[in-house]
Design an enzyme around this catalytic site. Structure first.
Site, PDB file in Angstrom:
ATOM      1  N   TRP A   1      47.994  10.400  -1.757  1.00 54.47           N
ATOM      2  CA  TRP A   1      46.859  10.317  -0.839  1.00 54.47           C
ATOM      3  C   TRP A   1      46.817   8.852  -0.421  1.00 54.47           C
ATOM      4  CZ3 TRP A   1      42.122   7.682  -0.691  1.00 54.47           C
ATOM      5  CH2 TRP A   1      41.175   8.195   0.193  1.00 54.47           C
TER       6      TRP A   1
ATOM      7  N   CYS B   1      45.789  10.478  -5.843  1.00 55.31           N
ATOM      8  CA  CYS B   1      47.172  10.937  -5.976  1.00 55.31           C
ATOM      9  C   CYS B   1      47.367  11.741  -7.259  1.00 55.31           C
ATOM     10  CB  CYS B   1      48.108   9.739  -6.014  1.00 55.31           C
ATOM     11  SG  CYS B   1      47.844   8.609  -4.657  1.00 55.31           S
TER      12      CYS B   1
ATOM     13  N   LYS C   1      40.792  15.868  -3.761  1.00 59.61           N
ATOM     14  CA  LYS C   1      39.817  16.521  -4.637  1.00 59.61           C
ATOM     15  C   LYS C   1      39.071  15.533  -5.504  1.00 59.61           C
ATOM     16  CE  LYS C   1      37.848  20.088  -6.339  1.00 59.61           C
ATOM     17  NZ  LYS C   1      36.855  20.686  -5.424  1.00 59.61           N
TER      18      LYS C   1
HETATM   19  O1  M6R Z   1      34.027  14.787  -8.241  1.00 58.37           O
HETATM   20  P1  M6R Z   1      32.780  14.389  -7.519  1.00 58.37           P
HETATM   21  O2  M6R Z   1      31.755  15.471  -7.522  1.00 58.37           O
HETATM   22  O3  M6R Z   1      32.216  13.095  -8.052  1.00 58.37           O
HETATM   23  O4  M6R Z   1      33.219  14.124  -6.032  1.00 58.37           O
HETATM   24  C1  M6R Z   1      32.366  13.548  -5.099  1.00 58.37           C
HETATM   25  C2  M6R Z   1      32.805  13.840  -3.690  1.00 58.37           C
HETATM   26  O5  M6R Z   1      34.048  13.250  -3.429  1.00 58.37           O
HETATM   27  C3  M6R Z   1      32.926  15.355  -3.457  1.00 58.37           C
HETATM   28  O6  M6R Z   1      31.713  15.970  -3.752  1.00 58.37           O
HETATM   29  C4  M6R Z   1      33.309  15.665  -1.990  1.00 58.37           C
HETATM   30  O7  M6R Z   1      32.310  15.240  -1.129  1.00 58.37           O
HETATM   31  C5  M6R Z   1      33.538  17.160  -1.864  1.00 58.37           C
HETATM   32  N1  M6R Z   1      34.811  17.530  -2.402  1.00 58.37           N
HETATM   33  C6  M6R Z   1      33.436  17.642  -0.462  1.00 58.37           C
HETATM   34  O8  M6R Z   1      33.495  19.032  -0.410  1.00 58.37           O
END
Ligand code: M6R
Length: 596
Positions: free
Chosen positions: A71, A2, A591
């Site tokens: 979210w 969120c 995100k």
């Molecule tokens: O912020 P992070 O790289 O740790 O996030 C991990 C995942 O939530 C993120 O990579 C997610 O799979 C992508 N936004 C998908 O495109």
């Protein structure tokens, strides 16, 4: 997860909060709400995104307030579950990001004491606790309330009778204070308030902050005052605009040549002493989630090839269940946000086990960067689209650079070879540009693919995780079911699903996997599938096997994942665009995933 924003100052709080919420919408967008204080509480909230909230927003006068984009974790996206939540007397308003793990027990206890709940959320218990513990001072009530909470959270609250005051608290979920001139801001992340100030104070875990327009006070969960100076952030607000692109995702894909160079320069491989590094692990374990996990998986092949270090990759949320520790390991957490709870918690477990930790992170100052032993920054800039693109590509660059450095440190890679690889790395932006310039062919193929309900991505060796990432990108933004497989695995089950209705994207670049991949293309073609091959420029053989071929420039094998991934990002983007999907804000996703 969120998005949280708070404002106190001389402006109309409504305007500051709404513009901040729009920038925060990528964190969650199934409902939104705002409260403005002005001797009483004025609340507007609803399910749906910011466009809906704005369309129902009346004029709201007042110079302090809080806002939230949600979210959903507890309770479906409905008006009653939207934040802010109010106490029974409707004097206290509260927003929350995270999960209150003991909310069921607290809810029962509060109901028994006569509190009436209006929502299904875990958040509402906090505001009822505050109501009970409030005796004229909001920060004191928050101090007593957090002592009752278990879980991860960032919260912000106002009280109708305490004019101009916002109180926030953080445990695991991020919260940042923006310092202005006769005004102050509170937000879950920097872009929400960057338009107004670049002077930030990052709250640490178990800290409470009180904001008035000309004062910011921090204390810890024991009530002890904390002194902390602000830091200037280097991000710029233009990074948060679309600059003429239809979607942030496309803009961010096209920024990749530049950010690859930025990460390369940041890795210091362009200087002679940039190769030296004091890390000589015997084994490496990479922990990450989602796209970052896929980057880490590609990294495994880099560490094994350049540094001869046996490397395992583990999904961060699974790490806590494994207990085997090898000798002299390096634990690498990969996370663009630096706030992903699963990765953060896994790194904390590794630290508790006494292991050496390193974070590959994009956001400077994020929680992971403050907790690991070593930090390696990717320099992708702000990424707004929920689908990770440029942050993933820069993770691959960072992993390549790190593998080269560890290889030199362990003397498995000679300095001349390291220089050769660095020179090749320097050429990657030009190759990525070539692919971006060839988007027209991908747009045409996207039309055809958009008609399918299901598809497969195949790759082998270091391009197997690239196939996983291609499938993830496709499913998360276009909602077409997509699976990534190692080419050799298909015949062990999934081949049963391959028909003329299921397009197959096959990575068949000229490396040691090439012949085997041609075999796999033959297998799926024989079942009627349309095959789009991704091949090396100049390969005249592949078109005899695949229905369509997208070429990438010739680069050393371990660099192909970068180029193939760009092709796959474009493919996913254009398929989703043909289908009219909400590309920057795919359903159910956020995100930054700050709940476990
Ligand atoms: O912020 P992070 O790289 O740790 O996030 C991990 C995942 O939530 C993120 O990579 C997610 O799979 C992508 N936004 C998908 O495109």
């Amino acid at each position: 997860m969120c998005g949280i924003i708070g404002y106190t100052g001389n402006r109309q709080a409504r305007d500051v909060i709404i513009s901040g919420l729009k920038r925060l919408e990528y964190r969650g967008y199934d409902s939104a709400g705002i409260v403005i204080g002005n001797g009483s509480i004025q609340l507007v909230k609803d399910k749906g995104g910011m466009a809906n909230l704005e369309s129902i927003l009346p004029e709201m006068k007042g110079q302090y307030g809080i806002g939230h984009t949600r979210w959903a974790t507890h309770g479906p996206p409905l008006k009653k579950n939207s934040h802010p939540h109010l106490d029974c007397k409707e004097e206290i308003a509260l927003i929350h990001n995270g999960i209150i793990e003991n909310n069921m027990a607290l809810r029962e206890e509060l109901i028994q004491r006569g509190h009436k709940f209006k929502s299904d959320t875990d958040t509402e218990v906090i505001v009822h606790l505050l109501e009970e513990l409030y005796h004229g001072n909001l920060e004191e009530a928050i101090l007593k309330t957090v002592a009752r909470l278990e879980g991860s959270y960032a919260i912000a609250a106002i009280h109708a009778k305490e004019k101009g005051k916002i109180v926030g608290a953080r445990n695991i979920s991020p919260l940042v204070v923006g310092i202005g001139k006769k005004e102050n801001f509170l937000a879950s992340d920097v872009p929400a308030i960057l338009e107004y100030t670049d002077r930030m104070i990052y709250l640490l875990d178990e800290e409470i902050v009180t904001l008035l327009k000309d004062e910011v006070k921090i204390m810890d969960f024991q009530g002890k005052p904390v002194k902390r100076n602000w830091q200037k952030v280097e991000m710029n607000i233009e990074g948060a605009e679309k600059s003429g692109y239809e979607h942030f995702m496309l803009k961010e894909i096209f920024e990749q040549p530049d950010v690859i160079m930025d990460t390369f320069i940041g890795a210091n491989l362009n200087t002679e002493n940039g190769y030296s590094l004091n890390l000589k692990p015997d084994t490496i374990k990479i922990i990450a989630c989602g796209t970052s996990y896929h980057a880490g998986y590609v990294g495994k092949y880099m560490f094994e090839e350049f540094a001869h270090v046996p490397t395992t990759v583990e999904i961060a949320s699974e790490y806590r269940f494994s207990s085997i520790t090898t000798s002299n390991p390096l634990i690498i957490g990969v996370s663009q946000s630096g706030e992903t709870s699963d990765t953060l918690v896994a790194l904390r477990i590794a630290k508790k086990r006494g292991l050496n930790t390193l974070g590959i992170v994009n956001i400077v100052g994020s929680t992971i960067t403050r907790e690991v032993d070593h930090v390696f920054y990717t320099r992708a800039g702000l990424e707004v689209g929920v689908a990770a693109t440029k942050t993933y590509i820069t993770q691959l660059i960072a992993l390549l650079a790190l593998a080269i450095k560890i290889g030199v440190a362990k003397e498995t890679l000679g300095i001349d070879d390291a220089r050769y690889l660095s020179n090749q790395l320097r050429k990657l932006p030009k190759h990525v540009r070539t692919i971006l310039d060839g988007s027209e062919q991908i747009i045409q193929l996207a039309e055809e693919i958009s008609k399918s309900k299901s598809m497969f991505f195949l790759g082998r060796n270091m391009n197997f995780p690239v196939a996983l990432e291609g499938a993830l990108k496709m499913k998360e933004i276009s909602y077409i079911h997509a699976e990534g497989y190692p080419g050799g695995e298909l015949k062990h089950g999934p081949l049963a699903l391959v028909t003329k209705e299921t397009p197959v994207i096959a990575i068949a670049v000229k490396d040691q996997t090439y012949e085997k991949m041609l075999g796999n293309i033959g297998e799926v073609s024989a079942r009627g599938a349309t095959v789009i091959g991704i091949g090396t420029e100049g390969d005249t053989e592949l078109p005899k096997y695949a229905d369509h071929v997208i070429y990438i420039p010739k680069v050393p094998p371990l660099f192909t994942p970068v180029l193939v991934s760009v092709v796959m990002q474009l493919l996913a983007y254009h398929v989703a665009n043909v289908l009219g999907c909400e590309i920057d804000k795919p359903r159910h996703l956020a995100k930054s995933v700050t709940v476990e």
